[in-house]
Write an enzyme that holds these catalytic residues in place. Structure first.
Site, short mmCIF file in Angstrom:
data_model
loop_
_atom_site.label_atom_id
_atom_site.label_comp_id
_atom_site.label_asym_id
_atom_site.label_seq_id
_atom_site.Cartn_x
_atom_site.Cartn_y
_atom_site.Cartn_z
N CYS A 110 -3.38 0.21 7.05
CA CYS A 110 -3.43 -0.62 8.03
C CYS A 110 -4.19 0.12 9.40
O CYS A 110 -5.03 -0.49 9.96
CB CYS A 110 -2.18 -1.01 8.41
N ASN B 189 0.97 -1.24 0.13
CA ASN B 189 0.10 -0.19 -0.13
C ASN B 189 0.90 1.27 -0.13
O ASN B 189 0.34 2.46 -0.64
CB ASN B 189 -1.16 -0.12 1.17
N GLU C 28 7.92 1.98 14.70
CA GLU C 28 8.58 2.62 13.64
C GLU C 28 8.58 4.14 14.13
O GLU C 28 7.43 4.41 14.54
CB GLU C 28 7.96 2.43 12.18
N THR D 74 1.07 -13.10 8.36
CA THR D 74 2.51 -12.92 7.88
C THR D 74 3.30 -12.73 9.13
O THR D 74 4.41 -13.19 9.18
CB THR D 74 2.62 -12.03 6.90
N GLU E 60 4.69 -4.72 11.88
CA GLU E 60 3.56 -3.59 11.57
C GLU E 60 2.59 -4.37 11.00
O GLU E 60 2.81 -4.55 9.68
CB GLU E 60 4.45 -2.43 10.83
P1 NDP Z 1 0.90 -9.73 3.50
O1 NDP Z 1 1.02 -10.20 4.85
O2 NDP Z 1 0.53 -10.71 2.64
O3 NDP Z 1 2.52 -9.63 2.97
C1 NDP Z 1 3.28 -8.61 3.38
C2 NDP Z 1 4.76 -8.90 2.92
O4 NDP Z 1 5.29 -10.02 3.38
C3 NDP Z 1 4.98 -9.04 1.36
O5 NDP Z 1 6.08 -8.56 1.08
C4 NDP Z 1 4.92 -10.36 1.27
O6 NDP Z 1 5.25 -11.08 0.26
C5 NDP Z 1 5.84 -10.86 2.45
N1 NDP Z 1 5.25 -12.32 2.91
C6 NDP Z 1 4.41 -12.98 2.68
N2 NDP Z 1 4.37 -14.12 3.33
C7 NDP Z 1 5.54 -14.16 3.77
C8 NDP Z 1 6.44 -15.13 4.89
N3 NDP Z 1 6.00 -16.58 5.11
N4 NDP Z 1 7.55 -14.69 5.24
C9 NDP Z 1 8.03 -13.72 5.03
N5 NDP Z 1 7.41 -12.60 4.40
C10 NDP Z 1 6.21 -13.01 3.87
O7 NDP Z 1 0.32 -8.32 3.37
P2 NDP Z 1 -0.11 -7.57 2.39
O8 NDP Z 1 1.27 -7.05 1.28
O9 NDP Z 1 -1.25 -7.91 1.77
O10 NDP Z 1 -0.48 -6.03 2.90
C11 NDP Z 1 -1.89 -5.91 3.60
C12 NDP Z 1 -1.63 -6.16 5.12
O11 NDP Z 1 -0.57 -5.23 5.57
C13 NDP Z 1 -3.15 -5.72 5.85
O12 NDP Z 1 -2.98 -6.66 6.93
C14 NDP Z 1 -2.49 -4.57 6.61
O13 NDP Z 1 -3.30 -4.04 7.69
C15 NDP Z 1 -0.93 -4.78 6.83
N6 NDP Z 1 -0.35 -3.30 6.92
C16 NDP Z 1 0.11 -3.01 8.07
C17 NDP Z 1 0.60 -1.84 8.24
C18 NDP Z 1 1.28 -1.45 9.54
O14 NDP Z 1 2.23 -0.26 9.40
N7 NDP Z 1 0.85 -1.64 10.63
C19 NDP Z 1 0.96 -0.98 6.83
C20 NDP Z 1 0.30 -1.32 5.99
C21 NDP Z 1 -0.07 -2.65 5.59
P3 NDP Z 1 4.17 -10.99 -1.32
O15 NDP Z 1 3.12 -10.35 -1.09
O16 NDP Z 1 5.10 -10.63 -2.28
O17 NDP Z 1 4.04 -12.52 -1.44
#
Ligand code: NDP
Length: 488
Positions: A284, A153, A462, A232, A250
């Site tokens: 998020c 995002n 952060e 994740t 996060e």
């Molecule tokens: P995901 O959890 O699907 O993915 C986050 C990142 O982790 C991606 O780069 C993903 O790779 C990677 N990933 C996936 N599985 C693993 C694993 N087993 N080990 C290590 N890395 C892994 O989230 P989204 O990208 O779909 O983002 C949405 C989510 O993020 C929402 O739940 C949102 O709330 C949260 N979010 C939190 C924020 C915060 O600051 N607290 C800010 C923004 C979002 P890939 O997707 O390339 O497979």
């Protein structure tokens, strides 16, 4: 429209390709066009990145904090000078409107590099008097090689929020962007080189979850910071456990906004709109459960719906557009599913509720900004993170009741309170289980303010000085001014 980078990865100071890795594409979500083709990192690419990071980190940590800070502040200047180009690229990769990316993405990254660039010169430990002239002191030392894993995002902002404090403390970082939005982190790597960082200090490896998992489990990586879903975060923590990695998580949220009857109602509506529809709801910390005190509920909903209907959807590259598409087809299907679910669960659809077809936007993944009223706590739309422009409005009768219901979530990322009674504002936020709270505002995240969650929304912080604690470790040094003695 093409935004093809010269190579998939950025390793040891330059673009690097390895076509043996699985191929994937980046799409422009507003039209469905392919804008870039890349390859995921193979184990060989990760090994190369880890080796280069080790060399760079030793050189970087030997520089004074002031020297490191100068490089980071130069990064901020370059990000600002190239803001338009970076914003256009971010818009293509994410589908977020240029109106937003021009002010919230590379610009936020620049603020972050500037802030931690200033703090880098001021990293310090404590002096502890121990009596008899002896004393101890503490040194704040880097952790080593850190991994950053980003969500889709806020791609360049997330990369910056992780890299700037990590580098300020003398670490190196290997960053894996989301596979959905791989492009702007590569630009950040280029900019760090231009600013004078050693080759290998900030590297980018592409790929999906497996690449993230390989970083999270790598024995030479000391810390991993992930922005993503709760599931994740738990997997990353488990993968890091074998090597006792430091983690910053996060994660997601289902945050509440409490609107009291004495609130400035237009400001509260603004907060609810910002906290649900900015970035097409893909934030998020969004306040997706809007609790409104019953006497002002009808008036609040009327003003809210009137303003929501005026939100201008359109071509994200047109600066007049206020809301773009969702980031991916998977996300589109998921959000539309929740819109249908809300109706099925018995909530009242006050506006929106479905896909939006826009002329000239091909296969654009647009949905209508949606408000549900009469939402009950037990409904899934009120309990699950939707990550799209879907707001739930709930009613309440007393302060105690609102606090109890707001806290009845496993997540605790953020919360907002709208009231003109300053005592109530402080009293209520003190009882809310959330890592970041706003009084009479929502979703403002200046770099000076620590940001992060409690409960299942995360671990660590952060931004702010607090981030330095999570990218450094203390060494305690005891200095004996008498003579060492032993009893035998
Ligand atoms: P995901 O959890 O699907 O993915 C986050 C990142 O982790 C991606 O780069 C993903 O790779 C990677 N990933 C996936 N599985 C693993 C694993 N087993 N080990 C290590 N890395 C892994 O989230 P989204 O990208 O779909 O983002 C949405 C989510 O993020 C929402 O739940 C949102 O709330 C949260 N979010 C939190 C924020 C915060 O600051 N607290 C800010 C923004 C979002 P890939 O997707 O390339 O497979």
């Amino acid at each position: 429209m093409r935004a093809q980078p010269s190579a998939s990865h950025f390793i040891d100071g330059q673009p690097f390709e390895d076509t043996a890795g699985m191929a994937f594409e980046s799409l422009y979500p507003a039209t469905g066009e392919t804008i870039a083709q890349l390859h995921a990192a193979t184990p060989a690419v990760i090994a190369r990145a880890v080796a280069a990071a080790g060399r760079a980190q030793a050189e970087w940590a030997a520089r004074s904090g002031a020297e490191r800070g100068r490089v980071l502040r130069r990064v901020a200047e370059i990000l600002r000078a190239r803001n338009r180009e970076l914003s256009e690229l971010e818009t293509l990769d994410t589908g977020k409107p240029l109106q937003e990316t021009l002010v919230a993405d590379a610009a936020s990254g620049a603020d972050c590099f500037e802030y931690f660039g200033a703090l880098a010169a001021d990293l310090r430990g404590d002096h502890v008097e121990l009596g008899g002239g002896s004393y101890a002191y503490t040194r704040r030392e880097p952790l080593g090689i850190c991994a950053g894993i980003g969500a889709w995002n806020y791609p360049i902002q997330i990369a910056s929020w992780k890299a700037a404090p990590a580098l300020a403390c003398g670490n190196a970082m290997i960053f894996k962007p989301s596979e959905t939005t791989p492009l702007t982190a590569l630009k950040l790597a280029e900019i760090l080189m231009e600013a004078g960082a050693p080759a290998g200090l900030f590297q980018v490896v592409q790929g999906a979850g497996e690449v993230g998992a390989a970083l999270a489990g790598h024995p030479k990586i000391a810390k991993v910071s992930v922005t993503g879903s709760v599931a994740t975060g738990a997997r990353v923590m488990a993968a890091g456990a074998a090597t006792l990695k430091h983690v910053t998580l996060e994660l997601g949220g289902k945050s509440p906004i409490l609107v009291f009857a004495d609130a400035d109602l237009d400001a509260a509506v603004s907060g609810a709109i910002l906290g649900n529809f900015y970035s097409t709801g893909q934030i998020c910390s969004n306040g997706t459960r809007v609790f409104v005190e019953r006497p002002v509920r009808a008036e609040f909903v009327e003003r809210l719906v009137e303003r929501t209907r005026r939100i201008r959807l359109g071509d994200p590259l047109d600066e007049a557009t206020q809301m773009g598409p969702l980031v991916s087809r998977a996300q589109y299907e998921r959000v539309l599913g929740y819109m249908q679910l809300g109706v099925k669960e018995g909530a009242t659809l006050a506006c929106g509720g479905g896909a939006a077809r826009l002329q000239g936007m091909g296969d654009g993944l647009f949905v209508e900004p949606t408000v549900f009223t009469d939402v009950q706590d037990h409904m899934r739309i009120a309990g699950e993170e939707i990550f799209g422009p879907v707001m739930s409005v709930l009613d309440f009768d007393s302060e105690e009741e609102a606090i109890t219901r707001a806290n009845a979530s496993e997540m605790g990322l953020a919360a907002g309170v709208f009231t003109e009674d300053i005592r109530r504002g402080h009293r209520v936020v003190a009882k809310l289980q959330a890592g970041t709270c706003w009084i009479n505002a929502y979703n403002l995240t200046p770099v000076e303010m620590p940001f992060g969650g409690v409960k299942r929304s995360g671990i660590g912080r952060e931004n702010g000085r607090a981030a330095l604690e999570h990218y450094s470790q203390l060494k305690s040094v005891y200095v004996e001014m008498g003579r060492a003695e032993a009893p035998y």
